[in-house]
Enzyme design. Structure first.
Site, PDB file in Angstrom:
ATOM      1  CG  ASN A   7     100.398  24.364  34.752  1.00  0.00           C
ATOM      2  OD1 ASN A   7      99.464  25.043  34.325  1.00  0.00           O
ATOM      3  ND2 ASN A   7     101.522  24.902  35.217  1.00  0.00           N
ATOM      4  CG  HIS A  91     104.296  27.217  37.621  1.00  0.00           C
ATOM      5  ND1 HIS A  91     105.082  27.740  36.612  1.00  0.00           N
ATOM      6  CD2 HIS A  91     104.145  25.899  37.342  1.00  0.00           C
ATOM      7  CE1 HIS A  91     105.362  26.766  35.754  1.00  0.00           C
ATOM      8  NE2 HIS A  91     104.815  25.641  36.179  1.00  0.00           N
ATOM      9  CD  GLU A  93     105.645  28.336  32.883  1.00  0.00           C
ATOM     10  OE1 GLU A  93     104.411  28.334  32.941  1.00  0.00           O
ATOM     11  OE2 GLU A  93     106.305  27.410  32.346  1.00  0.00           O
ATOM     12  CD  GLU A 160     106.462  22.222  38.001  1.00  0.00           C
ATOM     13  OE1 GLU A 160     105.935  21.372  37.292  1.00  0.00           O
ATOM     14  OE2 GLU A 160     106.190  23.427  37.929  1.00  0.00           O
ATOM     15  N   GLY A 166     109.605  22.817  30.218  1.00  0.00           N
ATOM     16  CA  GLY A 166     109.357  23.157  28.820  1.00  0.00           C
ATOM     17  C   GLY A 166     110.581  23.078  27.920  1.00  0.00           C
ATOM     18  CB  SER A 196     111.116  17.877  30.324  1.00  0.00           C
ATOM     19  OG  SER A 196     111.268  19.193  29.816  1.00  0.00           O
TER      20      SER A 196
HETATM   21  P1  13P Z   1     106.662  20.889  31.127  1.00  0.00           P
HETATM   22  O1  13P Z   1     106.051  19.545  31.439  1.00  0.00           O
HETATM   23  O2  13P Z   1     106.163  21.479  29.844  1.00  0.00           O
HETATM   24  O3  13P Z   1     108.141  20.871  31.252  1.00  0.00           O
HETATM   25  O4  13P Z   1     106.118  21.892  32.262  1.00  0.00           O
HETATM   26  C1  13P Z   1     106.233  21.529  33.584  1.00  0.00           C
HETATM   27  C2  13P Z   1     105.472  22.498  34.396  1.00  0.00           C
HETATM   28  O5  13P Z   1     105.833  23.647  34.498  1.00  0.00           O
HETATM   29  C3  13P Z   1     104.258  22.026  35.062  1.00  0.00           C
HETATM   30  O6  13P Z   1     103.774  22.957  35.972  1.00  0.00           O
END
Ligand code: 13P
Length: 236
Positions: A7, A91, A93, A160, A166, A196
Site C-alpha cells: 500500500n 483501511h 486511515e 491491521e 506505521g 509494521s
Molecule cells: P505499515 O506497514 O507502514 O505499518 O502500514 C501498514 C498498512 O497500513 C498497510 O495498509
C-alpha cells in the site's frame, strides 16, 4: 502461496511508481515467483502497466460511482481506463483520518462487489480497544463486518491493528494468531496481516497458521525492500 501487497498510501510519483512496478514485474517474471502480488499506488499514478498475471495493480480508494460530481474522488470511469479491478476498502486511515463510516464503507463494498472487483477489506482495532483484551478486540472487529457480505468470492481480508500501523510496533505472533484464528473460524477467506511488517519479520509472520500473506506500507516503498519481502516469502 503467500499474498504480498504493498500500500503506497501517499507516496511515490508517477515516475517512481512506474519504475517500481517495472522492477517488481521483471523480478517476478525472471524468477518465476508464484506469490500473488498486489500494489496499490496513489490514484494519480495509476496507469496501464504491462504486468505478469500474478502482479495486480489496485486502487487505494474510489467512490461508489461510475462518474459524477464528487470533488476530489475518482470512480469506475477513471479505473476502467487502466483496467483496474482491485480495490482496498476499509483501511483504518480512511476510517479514522478521513472519517469514513461503516455505513459508507458497506455501500462502497456493495458497489464494488456488484462489479466483481477483487476487494481487499481491512479491519483492525485501535490501541484502547486492544488494551481491553481479546474479546473486546474481536467484538470491535466484528462490528467492522456489519453490512459486508463476507461470502463474496473475490474477497481478501486484511487484519491491521491500528496501533501497529506505521508505528514500528508489530503485533506479537500470539496477537496475530489469536485474532486470525478467531476471524478464520467465522470467515473462510484469505486473511493478510498488516502493521509494521518488515523485511526481517515478514517470513515469520506469514508462516503463522491462518496468515495468508501481508499488506505492507512503510517497509514496501523501496523497491529493493519489497522484492526482498517477496523473496523471503516465496516458498511459503
Ligand atoms: P505499515 O506497514 O507502514 O505499518 O502500514 C501498514 C498498512 O497500513 C498497510 O495498509
Amino acid at each position: 502461496m503467500a499474498i504480498i501487497a504493498s500500500n503506497f498510501k501517499t507516496n511515490h510519483t508517477r515516475k517512481t511508481t512506474k519504475e517500481f512496478i517495472q522492477t517488481v514485474n521483471s523480478y517476478l517474471e525472471e524468477n518465476k515467483i508464484e506469490n500473488e502480488v498486489i500494489v496499490f499506488p496513489t490514484s494519480s499514478s495509476l496507469d496501464n502497466f504491462n504486468t505478469v498475471c500474478n502482479l495486480t495493480i489496485g486502487a487505494q480508494n474510489a467512490y461508489a460511482v461510475n462518474s459524477g460530481s464528487f470533488t476530489g474522488e475518482i470512480g469506475t470511469q477513471q479505473l476502467d481506463e487502466f483496467n483496474i479491478k482491485t480495490i482496498l476498502i476499509g483501511h483504518s486511515e480512511r476510517r479514522h483520518i478521513l472519517g469514513e463510516t461503516q455505513e459508507e464503507i458497506a455501500l462502497k463494498y456493495e458497489f464494488y462487489k456488484d462489479l466483481g472487483y477483487k476487494i481487499v477489506y481491512c479491519i483492525g482495532e485501535p490501541l484502547e480497544v486492544k488494551q481491553e483484551g481479546l474479546q473486546a478486540t474481536l467484538e470491535y472487529i466484528y462490528e467492522q463486518f456489519v453490512g459486508i457480505d463476507t461470502n463474496y468470492e473475490n474477497l481478501i481480508l486484511a487484519y491491521e491493528p491500528v496501533w501497529a500501523i506505521g508505528t514500528g510496533v508489530t503485533a506479537t505472533n500470539d496477537d496475530i494468531k489469536n485474532v486470525h484464528n478467531a476471524i478464520k473460524e467465522k470467515i473462510n477467506k484469505p486473511l493478510l496481516y498488516g502493521g509494521s511488517v518488515k523485511v526481517e519479520n515478514v517470513a515469520e509472520i506469514c508462516a503463522i497458521p491462518n496468515v495468508d500473506g501481508a499488506l505492507i506500507g512503510t517497509a514496501s516503498w523501496i523497491k529493493e525492500d519489497f522484492i526482498q519481502i517477496i523473496e523471503n516469502t516465496k516458498d511459503l
